[in-house]
Design a protein around this motif. Structure first.
Motif, PDB file in Angstrom:
ATOM      1  N   LEU A 198       0.826  -1.208   0.000  1.00 39.78           N
ATOM      2  CA  LEU A 198       0.000   0.000   0.000  1.00 39.78           C
ATOM      3  C   LEU A 198       0.867   1.268   0.000  1.00 39.78           C
ATOM      4  O   LEU A 198       0.593   2.227  -0.719  1.00 39.78           O
ATOM      5  N   GLY A 199       1.929   1.244   0.803  1.00 36.36           N
ATOM      6  CA  GLY A 199       2.831   2.391   0.857  1.00 36.36           C
ATOM      7  C   GLY A 199       3.533   2.631  -0.473  1.00 36.36           C
ATOM      8  O   GLY A 199       3.650   3.770  -0.935  1.00 36.36           O
ATOM      9  N   ALA A 200       3.979   1.564  -1.108  1.00 34.15           N
ATOM     10  CA  ALA A 200       4.657   1.688  -2.398  1.00 34.15           C
ATOM     11  C   ALA A 200       3.691   2.202  -3.466  1.00 34.15           C
ATOM     12  O   ALA A 200       4.046   3.057  -4.283  1.00 34.15           O
ATOM     13  N   THR A 201       2.471   1.702  -3.454  1.00 30.16           N
ATOM     14  CA  THR A 201       1.463   2.158  -4.418  1.00 30.16           C
ATOM     15  C   THR A 201       1.138   3.622  -4.195  1.00 30.16           C
ATOM     16  O   THR A 201       1.044   4.403  -5.146  1.00 30.16           O
ATOM     17  N   GLN A 202       0.977   4.014  -2.948  1.00 32.21           N
ATOM     18  CA  GLN A 202       0.691   5.411  -2.619  1.00 32.21           C
ATOM     19  C   GLN A 202       1.819   6.322  -3.093  1.00 32.21           C
ATOM     20  O   GLN A 202       1.572   7.366  -3.700  1.00 32.21           O
ATOM     21  N   PHE A 257       4.043   5.721  -5.462  1.00 32.00           N
ATOM     22  CA  PHE A 257       4.071   5.740  -6.920  1.00 32.00           C
ATOM     23  C   PHE A 257       3.017   6.693  -7.469  1.00 32.00           C
ATOM     24  O   PHE A 257       3.303   7.511  -8.358  1.00 32.00           O
ATOM     25  N   LEU A 258       1.787   6.634  -6.967  1.00 31.96           N
ATOM     26  CA  LEU A 258       0.716   7.509  -7.437  1.00 31.96           C
ATOM     27  C   LEU A 258       1.022   8.972  -7.123  1.00 31.96           C
ATOM     28  O   LEU A 258       0.733   9.866  -7.929  1.00 31.96           O
ATOM     29  N   ARG A 259       1.613   9.239  -5.974  1.00 28.59           N
ATOM     30  CA  ARG A 259       1.965  10.609  -5.602  1.00 28.59           C
ATOM     31  C   ARG A 259       3.015  11.180  -6.549  1.00 28.59           C
ATOM     32  O   ARG A 259       2.881  12.282  -7.066  1.00 28.59           O
ATOM     33  N   VAL A 260       4.075  10.407  -6.812  1.00 28.41           N
ATOM     34  CA  VAL A 260       5.138  10.860  -7.701  1.00 28.41           C
ATOM     35  C   VAL A 260       4.607  11.029  -9.118  1.00 28.41           C
ATOM     36  O   VAL A 260       4.912  12.013  -9.799  1.00 28.41           O
ATOM     37  N   PHE A 261       3.778  10.090  -9.578  1.00 29.38           N
ATOM     38  CA  PHE A 261       3.198  10.188 -10.921  1.00 29.38           C
ATOM     39  C   PHE A 261       2.349  11.457 -11.047  1.00 29.38           C
ATOM     40  O   PHE A 261       2.438  12.182 -12.038  1.00 29.38           O
ATOM     41  N   THR A 262       1.539  11.745 -10.029  1.00 28.42           N
ATOM     42  CA  THR A 262       0.707  12.949 -10.048  1.00 28.42           C
ATOM     43  C   THR A 262       1.558  14.209 -10.062  1.00 28.42           C
ATOM     44  O   THR A 262       1.284  15.150 -10.811  1.00 28.42           O
ATOM     45  N   LEU A 263       2.601  14.254  -9.239  1.00 30.63           N
ATOM     46  CA  LEU A 263       3.486  15.419  -9.215  1.00 30.63           C
ATOM     47  C   LEU A 263       4.202  15.611 -10.550  1.00 30.63           C
ATOM     48  O   LEU A 263       4.339  16.735 -11.034  1.00 30.63           O
ATOM     49  N   MET A 264       4.628  14.521 -11.164  1.00 28.74           N
ATOM     50  CA  MET A 264       5.295  14.629 -12.458  1.00 28.74           C
ATOM     51  C   MET A 264       4.330  15.132 -13.530  1.00 28.74           C
ATOM     52  O   MET A 264       4.699  15.948 -14.373  1.00 28.74           O
ATOM     53  N   ARG A 265       3.102  14.680 -13.477  1.00 31.85           N
ATOM     54  CA  ARG A 265       2.112  15.142 -14.452  1.00 31.85           C
ATOM     55  C   ARG A 265       1.804  16.627 -14.248  1.00 31.85           C
ATOM     56  O   ARG A 265       1.695  17.388 -15.213  1.00 31.85           O
TER      57      ARG A 265
END
Length: 122
Positions: free
Chosen positions: A16-20, A22-30
């Motif tokens: 769950l932590g790794a998924t969270q 990943f989604l946070r970094v992906f959102t920031l990059m976008r």
């Protein structure tokens, strides 16, 4: 993870932590990709560039303001550009200036929070 027989609660927390993350970094990059970079002063390379505006003017049969960027650090100023206001924005301004529009007023009774009973009282 779902089909792993020996998975523990700790294993689930790791996934769950790794998924969270990943989604946070992906959102920031976008967001970084979609937003323009911060304006820097061409004279001194400072980030302290602000947008200044003039009073409302009429230009080419349209109303708006003149905008320019200005560096707070060194005083550099860009050339002016015309920002045309939409008709609704002008109407709101005229109504406000003439007194035909004002923010809605409320009585103190309207501002009171009524206890709905959903939360326990202290």
């Amino acid at each position: 993870m779902q089909h792993y027989v020996d998975a523990s609660e700790l294993d689930a927390e790791v996934v769950l932590g790794a998924t969270q993350q990943f989604l946070r970094v992906f959102t920031l990059m976008r967001m970084r990709h979609e937003r323009p970079t911060e304006t820097r002063c061409p004279a001194c390379d400072s980030y302290q560039v602000v947008e200044e505006s003039s009073e409302i003017i009429e230009q080419y049969g349209a109303f708006g303001t003149l905008l320019r960027d200005e560096c707070v650090s060194c005083g550099w100023k860009s050339s002016q550009r015309f920002d045309q206001w939409p008709r609704q924005r002008l109407k709101r301004l005229i109504d406000y200036k003439t007194g035909t529009w004002s923010p809605p007023r409320k009585n103190m009774e309207d501002l009171e929070v009524v206890d709905s009973g959903e939360f326990p009282q202290k």
